[in-house]
Structure formats: structure tokens, C-alpha cells
Design an enzyme around this catalytic site. Structure first.
Site, mmCIF file in Angstrom:
data_model
loop_
_atom_site.group_PDB
_atom_site.id
_atom_site.type_symbol
_atom_site.label_atom_id
_atom_site.label_comp_id
_atom_site.label_asym_id
_atom_site.label_seq_id
_atom_site.Cartn_x
_atom_site.Cartn_y
_atom_site.Cartn_z
ATOM 1 N NE ARG A 131 -46.977 12.604 -48.180
ATOM 2 C CZ ARG A 131 -47.378 13.596 -48.741
ATOM 3 N NH1 ARG A 131 -48.694 13.741 -48.830
ATOM 4 N NH2 ARG A 131 -46.455 14.885 -49.086
ATOM 5 C CG HIS A 178 -42.946 17.562 -46.099
ATOM 6 N ND1 HIS A 178 -42.660 16.568 -46.874
ATOM 7 C CD2 HIS A 178 -43.929 18.095 -46.574
ATOM 8 C CE1 HIS A 178 -43.463 16.485 -48.017
ATOM 9 N NE2 HIS A 178 -44.107 17.547 -47.716
ATOM 10 C CD GLN A 199 -43.424 21.578 -49.131
ATOM 11 O OE1 GLN A 199 -44.261 20.679 -49.434
ATOM 12 N NE2 GLN A 199 -43.298 22.679 -49.746
ATOM 13 N NE ARG A 257 -42.094 19.223 -52.238
ATOM 14 C CZ ARG A 257 -42.956 18.075 -51.814
ATOM 15 N NH1 ARG A 257 -44.312 18.434 -51.635
ATOM 16 N NH2 ARG A 257 -42.703 16.816 -51.356
ATOM 17 C CG ASP A 307 -48.793 22.850 -43.101
ATOM 18 O OD1 ASP A 307 -49.729 22.587 -43.930
ATOM 19 O OD2 ASP A 307 -48.148 21.863 -42.702
ATOM 20 C CB CYS A 339 -45.929 22.749 -47.624
ATOM 21 S SG CYS A 339 -47.220 22.546 -46.243
HETATM 22 N N1 CP Z 1 -46.787 19.675 -50.060
HETATM 23 C C1 CP Z 1 -46.991 18.298 -50.275
HETATM 24 O O1 CP Z 1 -46.491 17.566 -49.781
HETATM 25 O O2 CP Z 1 -48.202 17.917 -50.840
HETATM 26 P P1 CP Z 1 -49.169 16.674 -50.878
HETATM 27 O O3 CP Z 1 -49.623 16.425 -49.715
HETATM 28 O O4 CP Z 1 -49.902 16.835 -52.076
HETATM 29 O O5 CP Z 1 -47.978 15.705 -51.538
HETATM 30 N N1 NVA Z 2 -48.562 19.266 -42.105
HETATM 31 C C1 NVA Z 2 -49.279 18.918 -43.047
HETATM 32 C C2 NVA Z 2 -48.453 18.931 -44.547
HETATM 33 C C3 NVA Z 2 -48.882 18.505 -45.670
HETATM 34 C C4 NVA Z 2 -47.992 18.635 -46.902
HETATM 35 C C5 NVA Z 2 -49.784 17.327 -43.119
HETATM 36 O O1 NVA Z 2 -49.042 16.499 -42.462
HETATM 37 O O2 NVA Z 2 -50.940 17.091 -43.317
#
Ligand code: CP
Ligand code: NVA
Length: 330
Positions: free
Chosen positions: A108, A135, A138, A317, A231, A272
Site C-alpha cells: 500500500r 484499490h 476493495q 474485504r 468515498d 469503502c
Molecule cells: N477501505 C480501506 O482500504 O480501508 P483501510 O484504509 O482501513 O485499509
Molecule cells: N480514497 C481513499 C480510500 C481509502 C480506503 C484514500 O485513498 O484515502
């Protein structure tokens, strides 16, 4: 011939066929059934995986850790604060080292090119746990949740309200085009997905029959909508100075009772997470103090209402990531 994705990386769903995506969704549903009925499934007891996080996480990290342990695997968590990654060792060197010890790597972070390089240099499957562009894990949870609600999701309409060029919105456009779900990006013109990605998705959609619509009109977005998705308005890695501009641009796209009433009565709400739906976070409270907003992308009544499915998504998830781990490592 049976479907196999063994040995493959999972970087973006653009690399996967509709059949392969449905194979992962079916496998996830089976893992969910096994978990819920207490059937042990330590199917990969000799494997070891490592999780690299350059951004924070609750769901993704926990989903990978629990899924790996349920499958009998060993898991290591690394972040820049507790490893040489980034500061003293390049990602390429880190990838080469980790590829000698681990059977797979989750990443990540920021640029999509980093997760692609990790796959190139490590020689083992790499899973994208979120980049600035995509992502993909997700998406499997979101589609499994939609399938649990509607069964066949082909021909259903999913509308993303908000920052329609963020990682989640981009990935929704990809997965919907792959699975024949009609996708609508509803937001201000300044925050629409890149033309190049829209063109790629439209190409895929020609095969699956999905429709892709970009609009700044909430009525168009909400009309006949089955899945209302939103989101946060400022993603990880974006500077806090942007709040001012984002709030101005995105306030009209807040998912609230009035917007939900414009969608189908049977519509569900997906997010998400994490979400700013109240003042129970430091950021939520700061925004309230500065702008007087009780909630941002979704109001509390929708978040707590009976159309909301975000906690099913959160659970899913884990089941879907388990399917990705098993299918790519078996
Ligand atoms: N939805 C999601 O990716 O959550 P986190 O940022 O907590 O991993
Ligand atoms: N768009 C958000 C998604 C988090 C799961 C971010 O990148 O922070």
C-alpha cells in the site's frame, strides 16, 4: 479448461478477465461460508507473506493478516518507520530481498509504478493494497456485497458520488465495466476520471454491455441507481490545504436522505471506509469547527440507515482478500 491465476500478481483489475474476477468472487463466497460455519481451511500452511504499508490502514492490513492466518500462512508487517524501506534501501532492492524470503508481497502506498516495480523485481506475486490510482482488493469486496444483495449484478447501476478521479472511483469504473455493471461517475467537472482510463473502460464495456456515464448532475447520477457509492473527499497523501477547495466542489454531492430518495427504493449504500459521517473523529471535528459541516461525504442518517452496507463490505474485504491470496499462491 479450469481457471487458474496461480503465480499472478494482483495490481489492477484491468489485468483480469470477467471470468477470473467472478472466479475470485465465487471463491470468496465459499471462504465466507467456511469461516461462518467454523470449517478450518489452513490450505497453505508452508507459505509466508509480507505486508508493506507506506500509508495507514485498518481494514486492508487486518484483512490480509486474518486471511493469511486462516489459510495457515505466516505474516510479517513492515512500514517505513520500522524497516529500511524507502529511506536507506530502494523499493527495487527491498523487493529483491523480500522475494528471497516470502511467497508474496502486499503493498500500500503512492505511485502505481511502485507496486508494478515490486512485482517486476521480487519475482513473487504482489498484491495492490491501494495506490494513488487503484484499490483493486476493495472492488472484490464491493462486488461481493452487491451480489449478496442482488444476485446477478449485470445491468445494475452503480453511481459514485464525489471525487470521481480517486483510486476507489477509478477502480469502480474498471470493475463495473468488466462485470457488465452500468457505472456513473457523478461529481464536479474538475474531479472526473482521466480520459485515457475512461477510454480503456469503454473498450472493455463494449464486450460486457456496461454503460459508462460521466455527469455533474445529481439527478442523472441517482436516477435508477441500485448502488449509491461514495468515498472521502480528500484521499491519503493529498495535502490538507486542499480541504477548502474540495469542500466547495463536493458539498453538492454529499450522499444524504434527499439523494437516496432519488435512487431506486431498493438501492443500497456502499462506502469503502473510513468515513466522515459525524464529528467523532479529530478531522471530522476540525472540519465542523471550520466549515460548520456535521458530516462530509455521507450524512449520519444514511450511514446508520437500513440501506447501508458498508460494514458488510468491510467484512467482505477479508473473505475476498483470502480468495486472492489462495488463488495466486496455491
Ligand atoms: N477501505 C480501506 O482500504 O480501508 P483501510 O484504509 O482501513 O485499509
Ligand atoms: N480514497 C481513499 C480510500 C481509502 C480506503 C484514500 O485513498 O484515502
Amino acid at each position: 479448461m479450469g481457471i487458474s491465476i496461480s503465480g499472478r500478481s494482483f495490481l489492477t483489475l484491468l489485468d483480469y478477465t470477467p471470468l477470473e474476477i467472478n472466479y475470485l468472487l465465487d471463491m470468496a463466497a465459499e471462504f465466507k461460508r467456511m469461516k461462518r460455519t467454523g470449517i478450518e481451511h489452513k490450505l497453505l500452511p508452508c507459505k509466508q507473506i509480507v505486508l508493506l504499508f507506506e500509508k495507514t490502514s485498518t481494514r486492508t492490513r487486518c484483512a490480509f493478516e486474518v486471511a493469511a492466518r486462516d489459510l495457515g500462512m505466516g505474516v510479517t508487517f513492515l512500514d517505513p518507520g520500522s524497516s529500511q524501506m524507502g529511506k536507506k534501501e530502494s523499493l527495487a532492492d527491498t523487493a529483491k530481498v523480500l522475494g528471497r524470503m516470502y511467497d508474496g508481497i502486499e503493498y500500500r502506498g503512492y505511485k502505481q509504478s511502485v507496486v508494478e516495480d515490486l512485482a517486476k523485481y521480487s519475482g513473487v506475486p504482489v498484491w495492490n493494497g491501494l495506490t494513488d490510482d487503484f484499490h483493486p482488493t476493495q472492488m472484490l469486496a464491493d462486488m461481493l456485497t452487491a451480489k449478496e444483495e442482488f444476485g446477478d449484478i449485470r445491468g445494475r447501476k452503480l453511481t459514485f458520488f464525489g471525487d470521481a478521479r480517486n483510486n476507489v472511483a477509478n477502480s469502480l469504473m474498471v470493475v463495473c465495466s468488466k462485470l457488465g455493471v452500468n457505472f456513473c461517475a457523478c461529481g464536479p467537472k474538475e474531479l472526473m476520471p482521466k480520459d485515457e482510463l475512461v477510454a480503456k473502460c469503454r473498450e472493455v464495456a463494449k464486450e460486457t454491455g456496461a454503460e459508462i456515464v460521466l455527469t455533474d448532475d445529481i439527478k442523472v447520477g441517482a436516477k435508477d441507481c441500485d448502488i449509491v457509492y461514495t468515498d472521502i473527499w480528500l484521499s491519503m497523501g493529498e495535502p490538507a490545504e486542499l480541504w477548502d477547495e474540495r469542500i466547495k466542489l463536493l458539498r453538492p454531492y454529499q450522499v444524504n436522505k434527499e439523494l437516496m430518495a432519488m435512487a431506486k427504493p431498493t438501492a443500497i449504500f456502499e462506502h469503502c471506509l473510513p468515513s466522515f459521517h459525524d464529528r467523532e473523529t479529530t478531522v471530522g471535528e476540525e472540519i465542523y469547527q471550520k466549515y460548520g459541516l456535521e458530516a462530509m461525504e455521507v450524512t449520519d442518517d444514511v450511514f446508520l440507515g437500513n440501506q447501508a452496507r458498508q460494514f458488510d463490505e468491510a467484512e467482505n474485504r477479508m473473505h475476498t482478500i483470502k480468495a486472492v491470496l489462495y488463488a495466486t499462491l496455491k
